[in-house]
Design a protein around this motif. Structure first.
Motif, PDB file in Angstrom:
ATOM      1  N   ILE A 200       0.836  -1.208   0.000  1.00 19.09           N
ATOM      2  CA  ILE A 200       0.000   0.000   0.000  1.00 19.09           C
ATOM      3  C   ILE A 200       0.865   1.250   0.000  1.00 19.09           C
ATOM      4  O   ILE A 200       0.555   2.234  -0.688  1.00 19.09           O
ATOM      5  CB  ILE A 200      -0.983  -0.030   1.189  1.00 19.09           C
ATOM      6  CG1 ILE A 200      -2.034  -1.102   0.955  1.00 19.09           C
ATOM      7  CG2 ILE A 200      -1.638   1.327   1.388  1.00 19.09           C
ATOM      8  CD1 ILE A 200      -2.919  -1.370   2.150  1.00 19.09           C
ATOM      9  N   ALA A 201       1.978   1.239   0.744  1.00 17.27           N
ATOM     10  CA  ALA A 201       2.871   2.399   0.762  1.00 17.27           C
ATOM     11  C   ALA A 201       3.486   2.635  -0.613  1.00 17.27           C
ATOM     12  O   ALA A 201       3.575   3.785  -1.063  1.00 17.27           O
ATOM     13  CB  ALA A 201       3.962   2.199   1.814  1.00 17.27           C
ATOM     14  N   ILE A 202       3.901   1.577  -1.287  1.00 15.82           N
ATOM     15  CA  ILE A 202       4.476   1.738  -2.630  1.00 15.82           C
ATOM     16  C   ILE A 202       3.423   2.256  -3.606  1.00 15.82           C
ATOM     17  O   ILE A 202       3.696   3.140  -4.422  1.00 15.82           O
ATOM     18  CB  ILE A 202       5.097   0.411  -3.118  1.00 15.82           C
ATOM     19  CG1 ILE A 202       6.343   0.097  -2.299  1.00 15.82           C
ATOM     20  CG2 ILE A 202       5.429   0.463  -4.604  1.00 15.82           C
ATOM     21  CD1 ILE A 202       6.919  -1.268  -2.541  1.00 15.82           C
ATOM     22  N   LEU A 203       2.212   1.728  -3.514  1.00 20.36           N
ATOM     23  CA  LEU A 203       1.140   2.217  -4.392  1.00 20.36           C
ATOM     24  C   LEU A 203       0.807   3.673  -4.098  1.00 20.36           C
ATOM     25  O   LEU A 203       0.510   4.452  -5.017  1.00 20.36           O
ATOM     26  CB  LEU A 203      -0.109   1.343  -4.244  1.00 20.36           C
ATOM     27  CG  LEU A 203      -0.017  -0.053  -4.845  1.00 20.36           C
ATOM     28  CD1 LEU A 203      -1.268  -0.852  -4.506  1.00 20.36           C
ATOM     29  CD2 LEU A 203       0.186   0.023  -6.344  1.00 20.36           C
ATOM     30  N   TYR A 204       0.858   4.071  -2.829  1.00 18.73           N
ATOM     31  CA  TYR A 204       0.573   5.461  -2.465  1.00 18.73           C
ATOM     32  C   TYR A 204       1.659   6.392  -2.999  1.00 18.73           C
ATOM     33  O   TYR A 204       1.369   7.477  -3.497  1.00 18.73           O
ATOM     34  CB  TYR A 204       0.442   5.601  -0.952  1.00 18.73           C
ATOM     35  CG  TYR A 204       0.103   6.997  -0.515  1.00 18.73           C
ATOM     36  CD1 TYR A 204      -1.175   7.500  -0.689  1.00 18.73           C
ATOM     37  CD2 TYR A 204       1.065   7.825   0.056  1.00 18.73           C
ATOM     38  CE1 TYR A 204      -1.504   8.793  -0.313  1.00 18.73           C
ATOM     39  CE2 TYR A 204       0.750   9.104   0.439  1.00 18.73           C
ATOM     40  CZ  TYR A 204      -0.525   9.587   0.258  1.00 18.73           C
ATOM     41  OH  TYR A 204      -0.829  10.864   0.634  1.00 18.73           O
ATOM     42  N   ILE A 205       2.914   5.954  -2.904  1.00 19.48           N
ATOM     43  CA  ILE A 205       4.009   6.782  -3.385  1.00 19.48           C
ATOM     44  C   ILE A 205       3.938   6.952  -4.907  1.00 19.48           C
ATOM     45  O   ILE A 205       4.200   8.030  -5.430  1.00 19.48           O
ATOM     46  CB  ILE A 205       5.365   6.168  -2.957  1.00 19.48           C
ATOM     47  CG1 ILE A 205       5.529   6.298  -1.449  1.00 19.48           C
ATOM     48  CG2 ILE A 205       6.522   6.829  -3.685  1.00 19.48           C
ATOM     49  CD1 ILE A 205       6.691   5.515  -0.890  1.00 19.48           C
ATOM     50  N   THR A 206       3.562   5.911  -5.613  1.00 16.55           N
ATOM     51  CA  THR A 206       3.521   5.967  -7.073  1.00 16.55           C
ATOM     52  C   THR A 206       2.124   6.268  -7.615  1.00 16.55           C
ATOM     53  O   THR A 206       1.877   6.097  -8.804  1.00 16.55           O
ATOM     54  CB  THR A 206       4.008   4.631  -7.666  1.00 16.55           C
ATOM     55  OG1 THR A 206       3.156   3.580  -7.197  1.00 16.55           O
ATOM     56  CG2 THR A 206       5.439   4.347  -7.277  1.00 16.55           C
ATOM     57  N   LYS A 207       1.240   6.744  -6.751  1.00 17.69           N
ATOM     58  CA  LYS A 207      -0.147   6.989  -7.140  1.00 17.69           C
ATOM     59  C   LYS A 207      -0.263   7.944  -8.327  1.00 17.69           C
ATOM     60  O   LYS A 207      -1.019   7.692  -9.263  1.00 17.69           O
ATOM     61  CB  LYS A 207      -0.929   7.536  -5.945  1.00 17.69           C
ATOM     62  CG  LYS A 207      -2.366   7.886  -6.234  1.00 17.69           C
ATOM     63  CD  LYS A 207      -3.115   8.272  -4.982  1.00 17.69           C
ATOM     64  CE  LYS A 207      -2.672   9.591  -4.465  1.00 17.69           C
ATOM     65  NZ  LYS A 207      -3.523  10.112  -3.382  1.00 17.69           N
ATOM     66  N   GLY A 208       0.491   9.024  -8.316  1.00 19.43           N
ATOM     67  CA  GLY A 208       0.403  10.000  -9.402  1.00 19.43           C
ATOM     68  C   GLY A 208       0.788   9.416 -10.745  1.00 19.43           C
ATOM     69  O   GLY A 208       0.124   9.657 -11.758  1.00 19.43           O
ATOM     70  N   THR A 209       1.842   8.616 -10.771  1.00 14.92           N
ATOM     71  CA  THR A 209       2.285   7.994 -12.012  1.00 14.92           C
ATOM     72  C   THR A 209       1.277   6.960 -12.507  1.00 14.92           C
ATOM     73  O   THR A 209       0.985   6.891 -13.703  1.00 14.92           O
ATOM     74  CB  THR A 209       3.656   7.323 -11.807  1.00 14.92           C
ATOM     75  OG1 THR A 209       4.575   8.307 -11.331  1.00 14.92           O
ATOM     76  CG2 THR A 209       4.171   6.728 -13.092  1.00 14.92           C
ATOM     77  N   ILE A 210       0.723   6.176 -11.601  1.00 12.51           N
ATOM     78  CA  ILE A 210      -0.263   5.157 -12.000  1.00 12.51           C
ATOM     79  C   ILE A 210      -1.525   5.819 -12.543  1.00 12.51           C
ATOM     80  O   ILE A 210      -2.079   5.383 -13.560  1.00 12.51           O
ATOM     81  CB  ILE A 210      -0.568   4.216 -10.812  1.00 12.51           C
ATOM     82  CG1 ILE A 210       0.669   3.387 -10.470  1.00 12.51           C
ATOM     83  CG2 ILE A 210      -1.750   3.309 -11.130  1.00 12.51           C
ATOM     84  CD1 ILE A 210       0.546   2.584  -9.204  1.00 12.51           C
TER      85      ILE A 210
ATOM     86  N   HIS B 216      -1.671   8.763 -13.936  1.00 13.59           N
ATOM     87  CA  HIS B 216      -1.322   9.386 -15.210  1.00 13.59           C
ATOM     88  C   HIS B 216      -1.292   8.370 -16.348  1.00 13.59           C
ATOM     89  O   HIS B 216      -1.815   8.630 -17.433  1.00 13.59           O
ATOM     90  CB  HIS B 216       0.041  10.075 -15.091  1.00 13.59           C
ATOM     91  CG  HIS B 216       0.550  10.635 -16.374  1.00 13.59           C
ATOM     92  ND1 HIS B 216       0.014  11.767 -16.948  1.00 13.59           N
ATOM     93  CD2 HIS B 216       1.531  10.212 -17.207  1.00 13.59           C
ATOM     94  CE1 HIS B 216       0.643  12.018 -18.080  1.00 13.59           C
ATOM     95  NE2 HIS B 216       1.580  11.083 -18.260  1.00 13.59           N
ATOM     96  N   HIS B 217      -0.687   7.214 -16.109  1.00 13.33           N
ATOM     97  CA  HIS B 217      -0.516   6.241 -17.196  1.00 13.33           C
ATOM     98  C   HIS B 217      -1.727   5.339 -17.406  1.00 13.33           C
ATOM     99  O   HIS B 217      -2.013   4.942 -18.532  1.00 13.33           O
ATOM    100  CB  HIS B 217       0.719   5.372 -16.948  1.00 13.33           C
ATOM    101  CG  HIS B 217       2.005   6.098 -17.152  1.00 13.33           C
ATOM    102  ND1 HIS B 217       2.456   6.484 -18.388  1.00 13.33           N
ATOM    103  CD2 HIS B 217       2.923   6.533 -16.258  1.00 13.33           C
ATOM    104  CE1 HIS B 217       3.612   7.115 -18.268  1.00 13.33           C
ATOM    105  NE2 HIS B 217       3.921   7.161 -16.973  1.00 13.33           N
ATOM    106  N   PHE B 218      -2.415   4.979 -16.348  1.00 13.91           N
ATOM    107  CA  PHE B 218      -3.507   4.011 -16.467  1.00 13.91           C
ATOM    108  C   PHE B 218      -4.886   4.590 -16.161  1.00 13.91           C
ATOM    109  O   PHE B 218      -5.895   3.939 -16.431  1.00 13.91           O
ATOM    110  CB  PHE B 218      -3.245   2.806 -15.549  1.00 13.91           C
ATOM    111  CG  PHE B 218      -1.971   2.091 -15.856  1.00 13.91           C
ATOM    112  CD1 PHE B 218      -1.833   1.342 -17.017  1.00 13.91           C
ATOM    113  CD2 PHE B 218      -0.894   2.177 -15.000  1.00 13.91           C
ATOM    114  CE1 PHE B 218      -0.652   0.677 -17.296  1.00 13.91           C
ATOM    115  CE2 PHE B 218       0.295   1.524 -15.271  1.00 13.91           C
ATOM    116  CZ  PHE B 218       0.421   0.777 -16.431  1.00 13.91           C
ATOM    117  N   GLY B 219      -4.936   5.757 -15.551  1.00 13.89           N
ATOM    118  CA  GLY B 219      -6.214   6.375 -15.239  1.00 13.89           C
ATOM    119  C   GLY B 219      -6.958   5.705 -14.094  1.00 13.89           C
ATOM    120  O   GLY B 219      -8.173   5.839 -13.982  1.00 13.89           O
TER     121      GLY B 219
END
Length: 92
Positions: free
Chosen positions: A69-79, A81-84
């Motif tokens: 969950i922490a990794i997904l939260y950190i990369t939330k903006g990129t995910i 942006h790329h996948f919507g």
């Protein structure tokens, strides 16, 4: 005062994740190893304890979930942006 509140929040999160999460993992290791049973140093054997093994596995799963969950939260903006898709809609 705004800076003091921000510093205290960072300190609290750092203590929980920096010391608390490894502590939970260590408790999981202890529970799992005590639940496994086996031979002692003096030659006696102990029976497995399924509840302690289950507790250890549950604690391992909790630590893994927090890390994912922490990794997904950190990369939330990129995910997003790329996948919507927002990978952690339950977090602000």
């Amino acid at each position: 005062m705004h800076y003091v509140e921000a510093i205290l929040k960072v300190l609290a999160v750092g203590l929980v994740l920096g010391a608390g999460l490894p502590g939970v993992f260590a408790l999981g290791l202890v529970a799992y190893s005590r639940g496994a049973g086996g031979a002692e140093a003096d030659g006696t054997t102990t029976a497995p304890h399924p509840a302690l093994k289950a507790l250890g596995l549950l604690l391992f799963a909790f630590v893994a979930a927090v890390i994912v969950i922490a990794i997904l939260y950190i990369t939330k903006g990129t995910i997003i942006h790329h996948f919507g898709v927002n990978p952690v809609p339950f977090l602000p």
